[in-house]
Design a protein around this motif. Sequence first.
Motif, PDB file in Angstrom:
ATOM      1  N   PRO A   1      20.088   3.074 -11.171  1.00 18.88           N
ATOM      2  CA  PRO A   1      19.195   2.487 -12.182  1.00 18.88           C
ATOM      3  C   PRO A   1      18.111   1.612 -11.554  1.00 18.88           C
ATOM      4  O   PRO A   1      17.020   1.469 -12.115  1.00 18.88           O
ATOM      5  CB  PRO A   1      20.144   1.665 -13.056  1.00 18.88           C
ATOM      6  N   LYS A   2      18.405   1.029 -10.408  1.00 19.80           N
ATOM      7  CA  LYS A   2      17.417   0.189  -9.727  1.00 19.80           C
ATOM      8  C   LYS A   2      16.191   1.020  -9.354  1.00 19.80           C
ATOM      9  O   LYS A   2      15.050   0.560  -9.515  1.00 19.80           O
ATOM     10  CB  LYS A   2      18.034  -0.426  -8.477  1.00 19.80           C
ATOM     11  N   PHE A   3      16.418   2.231  -8.855  1.00 14.11           N
ATOM     12  CA  PHE A   3      15.294   3.094  -8.489  1.00 14.11           C
ATOM     13  C   PHE A   3      14.508   3.514  -9.727  1.00 14.11           C
ATOM     14  O   PHE A   3      13.277   3.580  -9.708  1.00 14.11           O
ATOM     15  CB  PHE A   3      15.799   4.332  -7.745  1.00 14.11           C
ATOM     16  N   GLY A   4      15.232   3.801 -10.834  1.00 13.61           N
ATOM     17  CA  GLY A   4      14.545   4.148 -12.071  1.00 13.61           C
ATOM     18  C   GLY A   4      13.653   3.021 -12.566  1.00 13.61           C
ATOM     19  O   GLY A   4      12.536   3.250 -13.032  1.00 13.61           O
ATOM     20  N   ALA A   5      14.151   1.791 -12.443  1.00 12.29           N
ATOM     21  CA  ALA A   5      13.344   0.636 -12.844  1.00 12.29           C
ATOM     22  C   ALA A   5      12.125   0.484 -11.944  1.00 12.29           C
ATOM     23  O   ALA A   5      11.043   0.079 -12.398  1.00 12.29           O
ATOM     24  CB  ALA A   5      14.196  -0.628 -12.798  1.00 12.29           C
ATOM     25  N   LEU A   6      12.285   0.824 -10.656  1.00 14.65           N
ATOM     26  CA  LEU A   6      11.153   0.757  -9.729  1.00 14.65           C
ATOM     27  C   LEU A   6      10.073   1.761 -10.120  1.00 14.65           C
ATOM     28  O   LEU A   6       8.870   1.438 -10.080  1.00 14.65           O
ATOM     29  CB  LEU A   6      11.642   1.035  -8.304  1.00 14.65           C
ATOM     30  N   ILE A   7      10.475   2.966 -10.510  1.00 12.54           N
ATOM     31  CA  ILE A   7       9.505   3.985 -10.921  1.00 12.54           C
ATOM     32  C   ILE A   7       8.719   3.515 -12.145  1.00 12.54           C
ATOM     33  O   ILE A   7       7.514   3.758 -12.273  1.00 12.54           O
ATOM     34  CB  ILE A   7      10.214   5.317 -11.221  1.00 12.54           C
ATOM     35  N   LEU A   8       9.394   2.815 -13.050  1.00 10.11           N
ATOM     36  CA  LEU A   8       8.735   2.341 -14.260  1.00 10.11           C
ATOM     37  C   LEU A   8       7.673   1.277 -13.972  1.00 10.11           C
ATOM     38  O   LEU A   8       6.847   0.985 -14.844  1.00 10.11           O
ATOM     39  CB  LEU A   8       9.771   1.785 -15.240  1.00 10.11           C
ATOM     40  N   THR A   9       7.699   0.689 -12.782  1.00 15.55           N
ATOM     41  CA  THR A   9       6.686  -0.309 -12.428  1.00 15.55           C
ATOM     42  C   THR A   9       5.376   0.321 -11.965  1.00 15.55           C
ATOM     43  O   THR A   9       4.369  -0.379 -11.818  1.00 15.55           O
ATOM     44  CB  THR A   9       7.212  -1.241 -11.322  1.00 15.55           C
ATOM     45  N   VAL A  10       5.391   1.622 -11.705  1.00 10.65           N
ATOM     46  CA  VAL A  10       4.168   2.298 -11.269  1.00 10.65           C
ATOM     47  C   VAL A  10       3.194   2.343 -12.446  1.00 10.65           C
ATOM     48  O   VAL A  10       3.573   2.761 -13.549  1.00 10.65           O
ATOM     49  CB  VAL A  10       4.474   3.725 -10.775  1.00 10.65           C
ATOM     50  N   PRO A  11       1.939   1.937 -12.258  1.00  9.86           N
ATOM     51  CA  PRO A  11       0.971   1.938 -13.366  1.00  9.86           C
ATOM     52  C   PRO A  11       0.808   3.328 -13.969  1.00  9.86           C
ATOM     53  O   PRO A  11       0.853   4.341 -13.258  1.00  9.86           O
ATOM     54  CB  PRO A  11      -0.323   1.459 -12.700  1.00  9.86           C
ATOM     55  N   ALA A  12       0.606   3.351 -15.273  1.00  6.43           N
ATOM     56  CA  ALA A  12       0.458   4.629 -15.977  1.00  6.43           C
ATOM     57  C   ALA A  12      -0.732   5.423 -15.452  1.00  6.43           C
ATOM     58  O   ALA A  12      -0.695   6.665 -15.398  1.00  6.43           O
ATOM     59  CB  ALA A  12       0.305   4.379 -17.474  1.00  6.43           C
ATOM     60  N   GLY A  13      -1.779   4.721 -15.031  1.00  2.98           N
ATOM     61  CA  GLY A  13      -2.954   5.411 -14.498  1.00  2.98           C
ATOM     62  C   GLY A  13      -2.656   6.175 -13.226  1.00  2.98           C
ATOM     63  O   GLY A  13      -3.185   7.270 -13.005  1.00  2.98           O
ATOM     64  N   VAL A  14      -1.800   5.606 -12.383  1.00  2.00           N
ATOM     65  CA  VAL A  14      -1.435   6.277 -11.136  1.00  2.00           C
ATOM     66  C   VAL A  14      -0.625   7.531 -11.423  1.00  2.00           C
ATOM     67  O   VAL A  14      -0.892   8.612 -10.870  1.00  2.00           O
ATOM     68  CB  VAL A  14      -0.636   5.312 -10.229  1.00  2.00           C
ATOM     69  N   LEU A  15       0.367   7.401 -12.289  1.00  2.00           N
ATOM     70  CA  LEU A  15       1.166   8.565 -12.664  1.00  2.00           C
ATOM     71  C   LEU A  15       0.315   9.620 -13.354  1.00  2.00           C
ATOM     72  O   LEU A  15       0.482  10.821 -13.130  1.00  2.00           O
ATOM     73  CB  LEU A  15       2.317   8.138 -13.578  1.00  2.00           C
ATOM     74  N   GLY A  16      -0.623   9.164 -14.208  1.00  2.99           N
ATOM     75  CA  GLY A  16      -1.497  10.107 -14.890  1.00  2.99           C
ATOM     76  C   GLY A  16      -2.387  10.861 -13.922  1.00  2.99           C
ATOM     77  O   GLY A  16      -2.606  12.066 -14.077  1.00  2.99           O
ATOM     78  N   GLY A  17      -2.895  10.164 -12.903  1.00  2.66           N
ATOM     79  CA  GLY A  17      -3.735  10.827 -11.906  1.00  2.66           C
ATOM     80  C   GLY A  17      -2.962  11.865 -11.114  1.00  2.66           C
ATOM     81  O   GLY A  17      -3.453  12.979 -10.878  1.00  2.66           O
ATOM     82  N   ALA A  18      -1.746  11.513 -10.713  1.00  2.92           N
ATOM     83  CA  ALA A  18      -0.914  12.467  -9.975  1.00  2.92           C
ATOM     84  C   ALA A  18      -0.577  13.675 -10.832  1.00  2.92           C
ATOM     85  O   ALA A  18      -0.618  14.824 -10.368  1.00  2.92           O
ATOM     86  CB  ALA A  18       0.367  11.781  -9.492  1.00  2.92           C
ATOM     87  N   THR A  19      -0.247  13.424 -12.103  1.00  2.00           N
ATOM     88  CA  THR A  19       0.085  14.522 -13.009  1.00  2.00           C
ATOM     89  C   THR A  19      -1.114  15.433 -13.235  1.00  2.00           C
ATOM     90  O   THR A  19      -0.986  16.663 -13.287  1.00  2.00           O
ATOM     91  CB  THR A  19       0.575  13.972 -14.355  1.00  2.00           C
ATOM     92  N   THR A  20      -2.298  14.841 -13.353  1.00  3.63           N
ATOM     93  CA  THR A  20      -3.512  15.635 -13.544  1.00  3.63           C
ATOM     94  C   THR A  20      -3.740  16.577 -12.372  1.00  3.63           C
ATOM     95  O   THR A  20      -4.047  17.761 -12.556  1.00  3.63           O
ATOM     96  CB  THR A  20      -4.729  14.717 -13.710  1.00  3.63           C
ATOM     97  N   ALA A  21      -3.576  16.050 -11.158  1.00  2.46           N
ATOM     98  CA  ALA A  21      -3.772  16.885  -9.969  1.00  2.46           C
ATOM     99  C   ALA A  21      -2.734  18.002  -9.893  1.00  2.46           C
ATOM    100  O   ALA A  21      -3.069  19.164  -9.611  1.00  2.46           O
ATOM    101  CB  ALA A  21      -3.700  16.017  -8.715  1.00  2.46           C
ATOM    102  N   LEU A  22      -1.470  17.678 -10.172  1.00  2.67           N
ATOM    103  CA  LEU A  22      -0.407  18.671 -10.051  1.00  2.67           C
ATOM    104  C   LEU A  22      -0.573  19.782 -11.080  1.00  2.67           C
ATOM    105  O   LEU A  22      -0.479  20.975 -10.757  1.00  2.67           O
ATOM    106  CB  LEU A  22       0.956  18.001 -10.208  1.00  2.67           C
ATOM    107  N   TYR A  23      -0.827  19.409 -12.339  1.00  2.25           N
ATOM    108  CA  TYR A  23      -1.002  20.431 -13.363  1.00  2.25           C
ATOM    109  C   TYR A  23      -2.297  21.205 -13.158  1.00  2.25           C
ATOM    110  O   TYR A  23      -2.383  22.390 -13.491  1.00  2.25           O
ATOM    111  CB  TYR A  23      -0.975  19.802 -14.757  1.00  2.25           C
ATOM    112  N   GLY A  24      -3.301  20.549 -12.614  1.00  2.00           N
ATOM    113  CA  GLY A  24      -4.539  21.258 -12.305  1.00  2.00           C
ATOM    114  C   GLY A  24      -4.325  22.338 -11.259  1.00  2.00           C
ATOM    115  O   GLY A  24      -4.866  23.446 -11.363  1.00  2.00           O
ATOM    116  N   LEU A  25      -3.513  22.033 -10.243  1.00  2.00           N
ATOM    117  CA  LEU A  25      -3.205  23.027  -9.219  1.00  2.00           C
ATOM    118  C   LEU A  25      -2.477  24.223  -9.817  1.00  2.00           C
ATOM    119  O   LEU A  25      -2.733  25.374  -9.456  1.00  2.00           O
ATOM    120  CB  LEU A  25      -2.358  22.389  -8.115  1.00  2.00           C
ATOM    121  N   ILE A  26      -1.550  23.960 -10.740  1.00  2.00           N
ATOM    122  CA  ILE A  26      -0.828  25.047 -11.378  1.00  2.00           C
ATOM    123  C   ILE A  26      -1.786  25.929 -12.184  1.00  2.00           C
ATOM    124  O   ILE A  26      -1.693  27.162 -12.163  1.00  2.00           O
ATOM    125  CB  ILE A  26       0.283  24.498 -12.292  1.00  2.00           C
ATOM    126  N   ALA A  27      -2.727  25.305 -12.897  1.00  2.00           N
ATOM    127  CA  ALA A  27      -3.687  26.082 -13.690  1.00  2.00           C
ATOM    128  C   ALA A  27      -4.544  26.977 -12.793  1.00  2.00           C
ATOM    129  O   ALA A  27      -4.788  28.146 -13.111  1.00  2.00           O
ATOM    130  CB  ALA A  27      -4.569  25.139 -14.506  1.00  2.00           C
TER     131      ALA A  27
END
Length: 220
Positions: A112-138
């Motif tokens: 759970p400690k690691f899960g809590a650490l992931i939740l501290t990552v800003p939404a913008g950072v996760l959104g940017g990574a997700t955009t790149a990954l899904y863009g590559l798939i497209a």
Amino acid sequence: MREAAWVGLPDFHAPSFSLRAVVLVIPVILVLIAENAGHVKAVAAMTGRNLDRAMGRAFLGDGLATVLAGSGGGSGTTTYAENIGVMAATRVYSTAAYWVAGLTAVLLGLSPKFGALILTVPAGVLGGATTALYGLIAILGARIWIENRVNFHDPVNLMTAAVAVIIGAANYTLTAGDLSFNGIALGTGAALVIYHGMRLIARLRGTTADQPRPSPEPEL
């Protein structure tokens, strides 16, 4: 984050069955089969190998994993486009690397400690990574279309691709009670329904365009 435990175990319980949930999930099986097939095709396009013979093993592994997860009270499993996006970005295709990554993910999932650490990552950072990954798939999907010379002069292919891409890119979501279907699942289902439905109508009308049109001659 400080209050989260270092080690935590899943909340195991005996499986329960709901006829309503079963009826809702049955159509999703077809969607997941198509989704997994698309993921295998995307990996094949990246690696330059014909992986059609391995597609059955991918389906079997997905099914067994879903049975195992459901037996412990977890959700259904499927292959993830995010992982394929990572493969495209890093060009690391070694199965050994993904064995290590999978085992590491299981171990970190028990913290759970690691899960809590992931939740501290800003939404913008996760959104940017997700955009790149899904863009590559497209883009990988578009590459498969190009390499297989899909005939987009055919309105059936054009409409199928258009609707599926928009639903997937916009991440349309359908919620039915406790179940939620995201853009990938809905886009896959829409592609199946539109393609086969429009192809049937085209055959009945005698307007099927199965053969690609010749390229226009260049003007002199």
